[in-house]
Design an enzyme around this catalytic site. Structure first.
Site, PDB file in Angstrom:
ATOM      1  N   SER A 122     -21.613  30.600  33.238  1.00 19.61           N
ATOM      2  CA  SER A 122     -20.278  30.571  33.812  1.00 19.61           C
ATOM      3  C   SER A 122     -20.396  29.998  35.217  1.00 19.61           C
ATOM      4  O   SER A 122     -21.253  30.428  35.994  1.00 19.61           O
ATOM      5  CB  SER A 122     -19.674  31.979  33.850  1.00 19.61           C
ATOM      6  OG  SER A 122     -18.293  31.886  34.114  1.00 19.61           O
ATOM      7  N   GLU A 123     -19.547  29.022  35.548  1.00 19.03           N
ATOM      8  CA  GLU A 123     -19.784  28.233  36.762  1.00 19.03           C
ATOM      9  C   GLU A 123     -19.629  29.040  38.049  1.00 19.03           C
ATOM     10  O   GLU A 123     -20.033  28.588  39.102  1.00 19.03           O
ATOM     11  CB  GLU A 123     -18.903  26.984  36.793  1.00 19.03           C
ATOM     12  CG  GLU A 123     -17.411  27.241  36.814  1.00 19.03           C
ATOM     13  CD  GLU A 123     -16.803  27.104  35.423  1.00 19.03           C
ATOM     14  OE1 GLU A 123     -17.508  27.400  34.437  1.00 19.03           O
ATOM     15  OE2 GLU A 123     -15.624  26.713  35.340  1.00 19.03           O
TER      16      GLU A 123
END
Lengths: 228, 236
Positions: free
Chosen positions: A53-54
């Site tokens: 997840s960025e």
């Protein structure tokens, strides 16, 4: 789960389950905001998938149960998540070095529109009073090795999201390789949208009515029914 | 003796002037230095340029700073979260300027600024409306955009533990923009949950070395932004 399911077709969690079936053992997979977040609930048997997840975590698992939420452990969609063994945290510049540097195998994004040439639009309608919001989508389409789209086949109003050319401002040009909708699994290639699988009860003719670009099939490999 | 701890939030933000540029850490509520932001609202500086990933939620923290009319311009990647109503109203009324930057470009611009790199080329955004007005250069047949490093007057950051030298650790994904924002401001002000005795942080586990930190304030039990919002709280 699904509010958007009309007549035949998969519910949102079922689309997520179908997407996860195609992830290879050992893959690093970024999950975009919205429907793709649900994919983290599924890891196919006998495979290890590393979900990224960025906002700064690699190796997370399902959405956190009620009462287990931690406001400092969330995904890109700001939903509370859980960790799997071997997870790691990192800052934003490192997270996007993973993305832009080509270290992410697959990125699964939601979309407002996908065109038959692989163009994707998912950040702004371009309307005068629209609030544009790009997040990490443009970095992901520029850097992930493969972009898959997970989406309802049409908008809430029933307008096609799979189109000949995107009318909204582009997020990326010619980047989408596959589309998983509530009605079909579609490859994007030459000559455009190639239907690989259809949800139970959905005919190719019906799918074409809901798609604003010609659909194609490989004669040697006609569409199968989606199996979960 | 080096001791970067300040006894109060008020003292730590006292010299932020009108017109300052400020990096504010956080991705949504995770890592948002809500107590420092509220101290800035009390302090009164206006005409601010704020860099954050988002544009605030509800009517507390960054949203409260915006609602108080203190922010002239925001540089962010995603101002459309479900609770970002304060920003959206002011933006539609033409009362706040928005510079929309892809999240990875925003992170790299901050990292570059802090690392003394004035500009760099990135493939992100090439061929999209966000490329308008930017220099385009081709490397090995692919288009890249020239993007500029960001440095600011101040950074407001939330971290987990600190010692008096300014060495920091973070908590889970609340790390997000903290380490790079600490690097890119002339004056970096950090709120931490726990002040640790000097020498007690494992040197192998320090995430931000103290060289990037100027001021520390201990806030042992910071507010939870989402809890405040669900109570309908607003600040001040």
């Amino acid at each position: 789960m699904s509010q958007t399911q009309t007549h035949a077709g998969l519910a949102r969690l079922q689309i997520a389950q179908r997407v996860a079936q195609d992830l290879q053992d050992g893959a690093v997979v970024n999950l975009g905001i919205g429907m793709p977040e649900l994919v983290a609930n599924f890891v196919p048997k006998d495979r290890e998938i590393r979900y990224h997840s960025e906002n700064g975590v690699l190796g997370f698992g399902a959405i956190a149960a009620k009462g287990e939420e931690d406001p400092e452990l969330i995904n890109a969609g700001k939903k509370p998540i859980t960790l799997l063994p071997g997870a790691a945290f990192f800052h934003q510049a490192d997270s996007f070095a993973m993305i832009r540097g080509g270290h992410i195998d697959v990125c699964i994004l939601g979309a407002m529109q996908v065109a038959e040439n692989g163009d994707i639009a998912n950040w702004s309608t371009g309307a005068a009073d629209a609030i544009p919001a790009v997040g990490g989508a443009m970095d992901l389409v520029a850097g992930a090795r493969e972009i898959w789209v997970m989406t309802d086949h049409t908008t809430r109003e029933g307008a096609p999201k799979l189109v000949t050319r995107c009318s909204y401002p582009l997020t990326g040009k010619a980047v989408v390789r596959r589309i998983y909708s509530n009605l079909a699994v579609i490859e994007v290639g030459d000559p455009g949208f190639i239907v690989k699988e259809l949800a139970a009860g959905v005919s190719l003719e019906r799918l074409q009515e809901l798609t604003d670009a010609p659909l194609h099939v490989h004669v040697s490999e006609p569409p199968r029914e989606i199996l979960l | 003796m080096i001791d970067k701890f300040y006894s109060s939030l008020q003292a730590a933000v006292a010299d932020i002037k009108d017109g300052s540029s400020i990096l504010i850490s956080g991705f949504g509520e995770a890592g948002s230095p809500v107590e420092l932001i509220h101290a800035l609202i009390d302090q009164g500086a206006r005409d601010l340029t704020i860099v954050n990933n988002n544009a605030g939620n509800g009517r507390v923290g960054l949203a409260a700073l915006i609602a108080a009319g203190r922010v002239r311009k925001i540089i962010c990647s995603y101002p459309r979260s479900s609770g970002s109503t304060v920003f959206q109203e002011l933006f539609r009324a033409g009362k706040i300027e928005l510079e929309l930057v892809p999240q990875g470009t925003l992170a790299e611009r901050i990292r570059a600024g802090g690392a003394g790199i004035p500009a760099f080329y990135t493939p992100t955004g090439a061929g999209t409306p966000l490329a308008e007005g930017k220099e385009v250069r081709s490397f090995a047949g692919r288009e890249y955009l020239l993007e500029y490093g960001i440095t600011t007057d101040f950074a407001l950051v939330k971290a987990q533990k600190a010692d008096r030298f300014g060495n920091l650790t973070y908590n889970k994904v609340a790390r997000n923009f903290g380490p790079i924002m600490c690097m890119a401001a002339k004056t970096t002000i950090v709120q931490v949950r726990r002040l640790m005795p000097a020498g007690s942080l494992d040197a192998e586990a320090v995430v931000t070395p103290g060289i990037f930190v100027d001021r520390l304030v201990e806030i042992p039990d910071p507010v939870v932004e989402s809890a405040l919002i669900s109570q309908g709280a607003s600040y001040p």
